[in-house]
Write a protein that holds these residues in place. Structure first.
Motif, PDB file in Angstrom:
ATOM      1  N   VAL A 178       0.849  -1.203   0.000  1.00 47.41           N
ATOM      2  CA  VAL A 178       0.000   0.000   0.000  1.00 47.41           C
ATOM      3  C   VAL A 178       0.880   1.248   0.000  1.00 47.41           C
ATOM      4  N   ALA A 179       1.928   1.238   0.845  1.00 48.56           N
ATOM      5  CA  ALA A 179       2.831   2.383   0.940  1.00 48.56           C
ATOM      6  C   ALA A 179       3.617   2.592  -0.347  1.00 48.56           C
ATOM      7  N   ALA A 180       3.941   1.486  -1.023  1.00 51.93           N
ATOM      8  CA  ALA A 180       4.738   1.585  -2.248  1.00 51.93           C
ATOM      9  C   ALA A 180       3.889   1.752  -3.501  1.00 51.93           C
ATOM     10  N   GLY A 181       2.623   1.295  -3.433  1.00 53.39           N
ATOM     11  CA  GLY A 181       1.726   1.433  -4.575  1.00 53.39           C
ATOM     12  C   GLY A 181       1.692   0.236  -5.498  1.00 53.39           C
ATOM     13  N   CYS A 182       1.696  -0.982  -4.929  1.00 60.15           N
ATOM     14  CA  CYS A 182       1.580  -2.188  -5.755  1.00 60.15           C
ATOM     15  C   CYS A 182       0.615  -3.165  -5.099  1.00 60.15           C
ATOM     16  N   GLY A 183       0.370  -4.310  -5.757  1.00 59.26           N
ATOM     17  CA  GLY A 183      -0.557  -5.296  -5.244  1.00 59.26           C
ATOM     18  C   GLY A 183       0.074  -6.202  -4.204  1.00 59.26           C
ATOM     19  N   LEU A 184      -0.771  -6.806  -3.344  1.00 53.59           N
ATOM     20  CA  LEU A 184      -0.284  -7.642  -2.254  1.00 53.59           C
ATOM     21  C   LEU A 184       0.505  -8.840  -2.756  1.00 53.59           C
ATOM     22  N   PHE A 185      -0.086  -9.655  -3.627  1.00 50.40           N
ATOM     23  CA  PHE A 185       0.589 -10.889  -4.057  1.00 50.40           C
ATOM     24  C   PHE A 185       1.717 -10.610  -5.040  1.00 50.40           C
ATOM     25  N   GLU A 186       1.631  -9.479  -5.736  1.00 42.77           N
ATOM     26  CA  GLU A 186       2.753  -9.028  -6.550  1.00 42.77           C
ATOM     27  C   GLU A 186       3.944  -8.722  -5.636  1.00 42.77           C
ATOM     28  N   HIS A 187       3.658  -8.096  -4.532  1.00 43.56           N
ATOM     29  CA  HIS A 187       4.682  -7.764  -3.520  1.00 43.56           C
ATOM     30  C   HIS A 187       5.286  -9.028  -2.910  1.00 43.56           C
ATOM     31  N   LEU A 388       8.200   8.819   0.694  1.00 36.62           N
ATOM     32  CA  LEU A 388       9.331   9.632   0.274  1.00 36.62           C
ATOM     33  C   LEU A 388       9.973   9.143  -1.031  1.00 36.62           C
ATOM     34  N   PHE A 389      10.076   7.825  -1.202  1.00 37.11           N
ATOM     35  CA  PHE A 389      10.834   7.279  -2.325  1.00 37.11           C
ATOM     36  C   PHE A 389       9.977   6.760  -3.478  1.00 37.11           C
ATOM     37  N   GLN A 390       8.661   6.799  -3.336  1.00 34.44           N
ATOM     38  CA  GLN A 390       7.795   6.252  -4.384  1.00 34.44           C
ATOM     39  C   GLN A 390       8.037   6.918  -5.737  1.00 34.44           C
ATOM     40  N   GLU A 391       8.111   8.247  -5.743  1.00 36.30           N
ATOM     41  CA  GLU A 391       8.335   8.976  -6.994  1.00 36.30           C
ATOM     42  C   GLU A 391       9.727   8.721  -7.554  1.00 36.30           C
ATOM     43  N   ALA A 392      10.712   8.597  -6.673  1.00 38.13           N
ATOM     44  CA  ALA A 392      12.089   8.357  -7.119  1.00 38.13           C
ATOM     45  C   ALA A 392      12.194   7.030  -7.866  1.00 38.13           C
ATOM     46  N   PHE A 393      11.491   6.013  -7.397  1.00 40.17           N
ATOM     47  CA  PHE A 393      11.499   4.718  -8.081  1.00 40.17           C
ATOM     48  C   PHE A 393      10.800   4.831  -9.436  1.00 40.17           C
ATOM     49  N   LYS A 394       9.719   5.578  -9.488  1.00 41.26           N
ATOM     50  CA  LYS A 394       9.002   5.762 -10.756  1.00 41.26           C
ATOM     51  C   LYS A 394       9.864   6.511 -11.761  1.00 41.26           C
ATOM     52  N   GLU A 395      10.579   7.543 -11.304  1.00 42.69           N
ATOM     53  CA  GLU A 395      11.423   8.342 -12.188  1.00 42.69           C
ATOM     54  C   GLU A 395      12.516   7.513 -12.843  1.00 42.69           C
ATOM     55  N   ARG A 396      12.973   6.489 -12.154  1.00 38.78           N
ATOM     56  CA  ARG A 396      14.022   5.625 -12.708  1.00 38.78           C
ATOM     57  C   ARG A 396      13.446   4.434 -13.460  1.00 38.78           C
ATOM     58  N   GLY A 397      12.121   4.409 -13.614  1.00 46.05           N
ATOM     59  CA  GLY A 397      11.491   3.331 -14.365  1.00 46.05           C
ATOM     60  C   GLY A 397      11.451   2.006 -13.632  1.00 46.05           C
ATOM     61  N   LEU A 398      11.504   2.055 -12.304  1.00 44.73           N
ATOM     62  CA  LEU A 398      11.473   0.835 -11.492  1.00 44.73           C
ATOM     63  C   LEU A 398      10.059   0.597 -10.983  1.00 44.73           C
ATOM     64  N   LYS A 399       9.602  -0.639 -11.052  1.00 39.59           N
ATOM     65  CA  LYS A 399       8.268  -0.971 -10.564  1.00 39.59           C
ATOM     66  C   LYS A 399       8.202  -0.789  -9.051  1.00 39.59           C
ATOM     67  N   SER A 400       7.017  -0.449  -8.586  1.00 35.18           N
ATOM     68  CA  SER A 400       6.849  -0.146  -7.161  1.00 35.18           C
ATOM     69  C   SER A 400       7.089  -1.354  -6.264  1.00 35.18           C
ATOM     70  N   LYS A 401       7.016  -2.564  -6.820  1.00 36.05           N
ATOM     71  CA  LYS A 401       7.246  -3.743  -5.982  1.00 36.05           C
ATOM     72  C   LYS A 401       8.711  -3.853  -5.554  1.00 36.05           C
ATOM     73  N   ASN A 402       9.619  -3.164  -6.275  1.00 33.75           N
ATOM     74  CA  ASN A 402      11.009  -3.098  -5.816  1.00 33.75           C
ATOM     75  C   ASN A 402      11.086  -2.328  -4.504  1.00 33.75           C
ATOM     76  N   LEU A 403      10.344  -1.228  -4.440  1.00 35.76           N
ATOM     77  CA  LEU A 403      10.310  -0.409  -3.223  1.00 35.76           C
ATOM     78  C   LEU A 403       9.648  -1.157  -2.078  1.00 35.76           C
ATOM     79  N   SER A 404       8.536  -1.829  -2.351  1.00 30.50           N
ATOM     80  CA  SER A 404       7.828  -2.543  -1.275  1.00 30.50           C
ATOM     81  C   SER A 404       8.702  -3.639  -0.678  1.00 30.50           C
ATOM     82  N   ARG A 405       9.518  -4.274  -1.512  1.00 33.33           N
ATOM     83  CA  ARG A 405      10.425  -5.318  -1.022  1.00 33.33           C
ATOM     84  C   ARG A 405      11.463  -4.722  -0.066  1.00 33.33           C
TER      85      ARG A 405
END
Length: 468
Positions: A178-187, A388-405
């Protein structure tokens, strides 16, 4: 009213450095209570915050907000204490210890402890419940088998936080996506990249350590037998005593709320104690409140070894009060840091070091760990770093599940390594081993974020957005 000024990075980080020195010297060397140093650091931080223009009302409101968020965690502590007391009274935990001594191989104990707590924590989604039930029983077994207690506690904590990280029933496992912006089972699926290597490393180390005489001494069969004899003389064992454990596992697996499930398991334990141990309802209430006492035993305990009495005389809601106080003090410190804007300054400074995917993940790991150390719980670092880092991951073209991990690896599972945190203080008080003692053996808790950093710089296991 003073005009609010933005502090420098040094000013913002000073309270954390101060807290580290106070606790390092006061607790690490002189073994004074951590709570006092938390409050000293909080008071000094509040003075600095007011100097920079933060009002006392802003500070008190932030503290109230943080403590309010901690309420459910504190409530769960209380019910875990109730479970330990009533499960001791019923004979559920003593029976688990008894058969653990009979069935577990000393050389494979660490491996077994990790796997058993992993299974229970995945099924229940709670690290606290896992440590307070099967974890506590496993510590009793470790004592009887001559296994190093720090190593045993580390294996239990590692297994307990495996489920806290990976189980879809865990609150943090649901919070991170939820904090990173991706799905539960994807996470959950993406976390296997760091979870599997960390788990394999745990099993390898625990397997090798189990063959070391410094970790597993020659089993004293007399001592082990004395524990089994003492337990069997104090309690009447019956397979139905497993009902409270089955209630916790089944109800948690079905996604039922934690607190009602714990209460139901405690009630079931009191009923079983009245049936099989001859206990009274009053003793059940007392065990729930202040823990199990030898006076509740219907058998003569004069000949029972002291080690057995040490194993069973514990639990109760009041036994959790020291842990609760520590958590409240930690949240007070976190509230002041947040109100003053110190955390925002620290995190924004760290963001300036991002130049690649690897440095972004490294900075996110560092920031999340820093917030975890300050906040003393997993919720704040997950939410704060996620925002804080959600936009930074998007700017680099990284999926949000990288951040959630990363949020789980550097937030959720790092918490039990912080002595004044909710997880660290609970594990230490429940398992009877200091946080710094089991730290090296809680391998799962610090290898996850190391694998995150490695993956970040190598590009392995990094999910990228498809280019349009």
């Amino acid at each position: 009213m003073k005009e609010k000024k933005t502090p420098s990075f040094f000013v913002a980080i000073f309270p954390i450095l101060l807290l580290a020195v106070l606790i390092g010297v006061g607790f690490g060397i002189y073994r004074y209570s951590v709570e006092v140093f938390l409050l000293i650091a909080t008071f000094i931080t509040a003075l600095i915050a007011m100097y920079y223009g933060t009002t006392w009302k802003e500070i008190s409101d932030a503290i109230s907000e943080k403590v309010g968020k901690a309420f459910m965690a504190v409530f769960i502590f209380v019910f875990v204490g109730m479970i330990i007391g009533t499960w001791m009274l019923s004979g559920t935990i003593p029976m688990l210890i008894y058969y653990g001594l009979k069935l577990l191989n000393p050389q494979l104990f660490l491996v077994s402890a990790f796997l058993i707590t992993t299974i229970v924590s995945v099924c229940t989604g709670t690290s606290f419940g896992s440590m307070g039930t099967v974890g506590l029983a496993l510590m009793g077994v470790a004592m009887g088998l001559g296994v190093n207690l720090a190593a045993a506690a580390g294996a239990v904590v590692s297994g307990a936080y495996f489920g806290d990280k990976m189980s879809p029933l865990s609150d943090t496992t649901n919070l991170a996506p939820v904090a990173a912006g991706c799905g539960l089972f994807e996470h959950i699926g993406h976390m296997f990249y760091t979870t599997i290597p960390a788990s394999i490393l745990c099993l390898i180390v625990y397997f090798i350590a189990g063959r070391s005489s410094s970790i597993v001494s020659a089993t004293d069969t007399a001592a082990s037998q004395a524990i089994m004899d003492g337990l069997s003389s104090m309690f009447n064992f019956n397979i139905l005593l497993l009902i409270p454990l089955v209630i916790v596992l089944v109800c948690s697996f079905k996604g039922m709320p934690t607190v009602p499930v714990m209460f139901a398991a405690s009630v079931a334990a009191v009923i079983l104690a009245m049936i099989f141990q001859g206990s009274t309802l009053g003793e059940g209430i007392t065990a729930a409140y202040s823990g199990y006492a030898t006076s509740m035993c219907r058998q003569d305990t004069a000949e029972v070894a002291d080690t057995v009495l040490t194993l069973v005389v514990r639990g109760g809601m009041t036994s959790m009060m020291t842990t609760v106080l520590k958590v409240l003090c930690a949240f007070t410190f976190a509230g002041v840091m947040t109100a003053a804007g110190f955390m925002e300054v620290i995190l924004n400074t760290l963001k300036s070091f991002v130049h690649s995917d690897g440095t972004l993940i490294l900075v996110t790991v560092i920031a999340t760990i820093v917030v975890s150390i300050v906040a003393g719980n997993a919720y704040i670092p997950i939410l704060l770093s996620g925002e804080l880092f959600q936009e930074a991951f998007k700017e680099r073209g990284l999926k949000s599940k990288n951040l959630s991990r990363v949020l789980e690896d550097a937030g959720t599972v790092v918490i039990p390594l912080v002595p004044w945190s909710a997880g660290g203080s609970y594990a230490a008080s429940t398992l009877g081993v200091a946080t710094m003692a089991y730290f090296p053996w809680a391998i799962f808790c610090y290898t996850g974020f190391l694998f995150d950093i490695i993956l970040g710089f190598t590009g392995i296991g990094i999910a990228r957005e498809e280019k349009a």
